[in-house]
Structure formats: structure tokens, C-alpha cells
Design a protein around this motif. Structure first.
Motif, PDB file in Angstrom:
ATOM      1  N   LEU A   1      13.504  -1.519  -3.356  1.00 26.76           N
ATOM      2  CA  LEU A   1      13.971  -0.252  -2.367  1.00 26.76           C
ATOM      3  C   LEU A   1      14.579   0.815  -2.680  1.00 26.76           C
ATOM      4  CD1 LEU A   1      15.592  -3.136  -1.049  1.00 26.76           C
ATOM      5  CD2 LEU A   1      14.934  -2.125   0.607  1.00 26.76           C
TER       6      LEU A   1
ATOM      7  N   ARG B   1      -2.157   1.400   2.525  1.00 25.23           N
ATOM      8  CA  ARG B   1      -2.219   2.245   4.760  1.00 25.23           C
ATOM      9  C   ARG B   1      -2.833   1.154   5.272  1.00 25.23           C
ATOM     10  NH1 ARG B   1      -2.719   8.539   3.695  1.00 25.23           N
ATOM     11  NH2 ARG B   1      -4.129   7.876   2.321  1.00 25.23           N
TER      12      ARG B   1
ATOM     13  N   ARG C   1       8.554  12.315  -7.934  1.00 25.54           N
ATOM     14  CA  ARG C   1       8.770  14.264  -7.394  1.00 25.54           C
ATOM     15  C   ARG C   1       8.184  15.237  -7.883  1.00 25.54           C
ATOM     16  NH1 ARG C   1      13.018  11.536  -9.433  1.00 25.54           N
ATOM     17  NH2 ARG C   1      13.751  11.263  -7.361  1.00 25.54           N
TER      18      ARG C   1
ATOM     19  N   GLY D   1      18.857   4.202  -8.170  1.00 30.64           N
ATOM     20  CA  GLY D   1      19.139   5.659  -7.951  1.00 30.64           C
ATOM     21  C   GLY D   1      17.921   6.617  -8.286  1.00 30.64           C
ATOM     22  N   GLY D   2      18.377   7.689  -9.130  1.00 29.00           N
ATOM     23  CA  GLY D   2      16.861   8.631  -9.419  1.00 29.00           C
ATOM     24  C   GLY D   2      16.461   8.226 -10.699  1.00 29.00           C
TER      25      GLY D   2
ATOM     26  N   ARG E   1      -3.114   2.584  -6.107  1.00 23.44           N
ATOM     27  CA  ARG E   1      -5.106   3.458  -5.792  1.00 23.44           C
ATOM     28  C   ARG E   1      -5.909   4.246  -6.519  1.00 23.44           C
ATOM     29  NH1 ARG E   1      -2.726   7.855  -1.943  1.00 23.44           N
ATOM     30  NH2 ARG E   1      -1.255   7.551  -3.095  1.00 23.44           N
ATOM     31  N   ASP E   2      -5.026   5.063  -7.483  1.00 25.85           N
ATOM     32  CA  ASP E   2      -5.838   6.197  -8.638  1.00 25.85           C
ATOM     33  C   ASP E   2      -6.964   4.996  -9.448  1.00 25.85           C
ATOM     34  OD1 ASP E   2      -6.412   7.422 -10.978  1.00 25.85           O
ATOM     35  OD2 ASP E   2      -4.924   9.120 -10.789  1.00 25.85           O
TER      36      ASP E   2
ATOM     37  N   ARG F   1      -6.481  -0.203  -4.013  1.00 24.27           N
ATOM     38  CA  ARG F   1      -6.676  -0.813  -2.899  1.00 24.27           C
ATOM     39  C   ARG F   1      -5.485   0.386  -2.346  1.00 24.27           C
ATOM     40  NH1 ARG F   1      -9.707  -3.993   0.114  1.00 24.27           N
ATOM     41  NH2 ARG F   1     -10.348  -5.242  -0.761  1.00 24.27           N
ATOM     42  N   ASP F   2      -5.690   1.079  -0.790  1.00 26.81           N
ATOM     43  CA  ASP F   2      -4.723   2.206  -0.313  1.00 26.81           C
ATOM     44  C   ASP F   2      -3.790   1.310   0.264  1.00 26.81           C
ATOM     45  OD1 ASP F   2      -3.285   3.621   1.058  1.00 26.81           O
ATOM     46  OD2 ASP F   2      -4.598   5.601   1.198  1.00 26.81           O
TER      47      ASP F   2
END
Ligand SMILES: NC(=O)c1ccc[n+]([C@@H]2O[C@H](COP(=O)([O-])OP(=O)(O)OC[C@H]3O[C@@H](n4cnc5c(N)ncnc54)[C@H](OP(=O)(O)O)[C@@H]3O)[C@@H](O)[C@H]2O)c1
Length: 227
Positions: free
Chosen positions: A133, A56, A185, A178-179, A34-35, A53-54
Motif C-alpha cells: 500500500l 488493467r 515519480r 513512505g517515499g 508490462r515491459d 501482462r497489463d
């Protein structure tokens, strides 16, 4: 002939690093996020096509695939990477809007893009769809109910897609990191995987020998033990 890839969520984090590594491997790229400002910078750095593009908006999602196909000639690899977790929230704070937004970006958009890709790739019996995922699919954590629900939905979809796409000669890979230390975040996590490393595992699946399809790949930082 060089291969082309459409990558969502390519303005930062894992998607940006996948774009950089595929560019180095000679891929033509169509990038999105989006940015606008960041996207312009990445497009210039990698000499890539793309548009903001968004995801959503389901109409924008379908148009995005068409625009990528037109710009690249054909899409050989779709990397459904864009995704988000609004916050670590207890269920008591979750709103209907949170559910709708998460569903739209984390589930509906990758499904619609996969549908568009399968129509195109299936017609020529080649191509590769990669869904990003999360290892959260394999575990459960408090305060992650919305994100976990959506990634589990995409996991179910990916399992079906693997079988449908196989019938028309298209590879499908679900990756379950994983992280990873990205802007995903608010706080930095230097003990987590670097975005370059997380991306490298995805790119390795894309660059696997022609006779190999990696269906599922789970990988984590060594600090993680929640499995
Ligand atoms: N970081 C982790 O620990 C981790 C672990 C497992 C799985 N994952 C998954 O890996 C993928 C990439 O995560 P990341 O860590 O690289 O996150 P990130 O740094 O926050 O990047 C997310 C990307 O998705 C795009 N995006 C988010 N919402 C969007 C929307 N509504 N429309 C269009 N684009 C949107 C962002 O672009 P703009 O900001 O430009 O819109 C950005 O490019 C996600 O699917 C995430 O769920 C992450």
C-alpha cells in the motif's frame, strides 16, 4: 521444500528488489510487469518464470495467477506490488479514465489476485499474501486524490482479508512505505528510501518465523514528517 512467490510489478523498483532478495533466499519465482524487454532481463538474471501482462485487464489478472500456479506447482507467497500514480494532479484535471485506470491496477487487480490466492492457499491452510500500500493511507496530501482514494480502498480490503484469510490459515501483510526513490515519480529522490531497503522490509515480513504474522508495517525515510 523451497517456497515459491508470484510478484507483480517485478520489472523495476521495489518489486524487482523483492524478487532479487527472495531469489537469494531460495524462492522459486513467477514475475510479471508490462515491459517485455525488462521482464526478459530480470527473468534471465534470477532464472525466474513469468510473463508480461497489463493488470488493467481483469481476465489477464486471473489467467496470470493460473499460469503462475502451473509454472511453480504452487504459489506460497503472493506479493501484490504493482501500482502507480499517474501524476500529482489537482482534482480539476482528473478524468474518468484516470479513475478507471487507477482502480483497475491499484485496487481490482490485487483483489482478484488475492481471491485466486486465497482459493489455492486456503485449501491447504498455508500461504502468505502481501499487499503493498502506501503511508499515504495514514495522511492526506493535495493533488494526490486519485492515488490516495485507491490505496485507501486497498487498505479497507486488506483489513477484511486479514480476517478472512486467518480463518483458513493464510497470512496477510499490508505494507505502508513512505517515499521510495524509484521510477514511480519522474524526478529522482535520493533522500527517499532506496528500493532495496523498501524491499528488505517486505522480505523480512515474508521471512518472519512461522508463528508470526505481521499484519501492518509502516516505514518511512527520515526526511518525511507528514504523519
Ligand atoms: N515509490 C514510492 O515512493 C512508493 C511509496 C509507497 C508505496 N509505493 C507503492 O509501491 C509499489 C511499487 O512502486 P515502485 O516505487 O516500485 O514503482 P515503479 O518503479 O514505478 O514500479 C511499478 C511496477 O508496477 C508495474 N505496473 C505498473 N502499472 C502496471 C500495469 N498496468 N500492469 C502491470 N504492471 C504494472 C510496473 O511494470 P511495467 O512498467 O513493466 O508495466 C513496475 O514493475 C506500488 O504499489 C506503489 O504504489 C511506492
Amino acid at each position: 521444500m523451497g517456497r515459491n512467490a508470484l510478484i507483480t510489478g517485478a520489472t523495476r523498483g521495489i518489486g524487482l528488489e523483492v524478487a532479487r532478495q527472495l531469489a537469494r533466499a531460495g524462492f522459486g519465482l513467477y514475475l510479471t510487469g508490462r515491459d517485455e524487454r525488462r521482464l526478459a532481463g530480470v527473468r534471465e538474471e534470477l532464472r525466474a518464470a513469468g510473463q508480461a501482462r497489463d493488470l488493467r485487464d481483469p481476465t489477464a489478472v486471473v489467467e496470470l495467477y493460473g499460469a503462475a500456479r502451473e509454472a511453480l506447482g504452487r504459489v506460497d507467497v503472493l506479493v501484490n506490488n504493482a501500482g502507480f500514480n499517474k501524476a500529482k494532479d489537482p482534482l480539476s484535471r482528473v478524468t474518468a479514465g484516470d479513475l478507471d485506470d487507477s482502480y483497475a491496477v491499484n485496487v481490482r487487480a490485487p483483489i482478484l489476485l488475492a481471491r485466486e490466492a486465497l482459493r489455492e492457499m486456503g485449501g491447504r491452510r498455508s500461504g502468505h499474501i502481501v499487499n503493498v500500500l502506501s503511508s499515504i493511507v495514514h495522511t492526506r496530501m493535495e493533488n494526490y486524490s486519485v492515488y490516495t482514494t485507491m490505496k485507501c480502498a486497498l487498505h479497507g480490503f486488506t483489513g477484511c482479508l486479514i480476517k478472512e484469510a486467518r480463518q483458513v490459515g493464510v497470512k496477510v501483510t499490508g505494507v505502508y512505505p513512505g517515499g521510495v526513490d524509484t521510477e514511480f515519480r519522474a524526478q529522482s529522490r535520493p533522500d527517499y528510501l532506496r528500493a532495496e531497503s523498501a524491499a528488505r522490509m517486505i522480505v523480512d515480513c515474508i521471512l518472519a518465523p512461522e508463528d508470526v504474522v505481521v499484519h501492518e508495517l509502516t516505514y518511512r525515510p527520515m526526511v518525511e514528517s507528514n504523519f
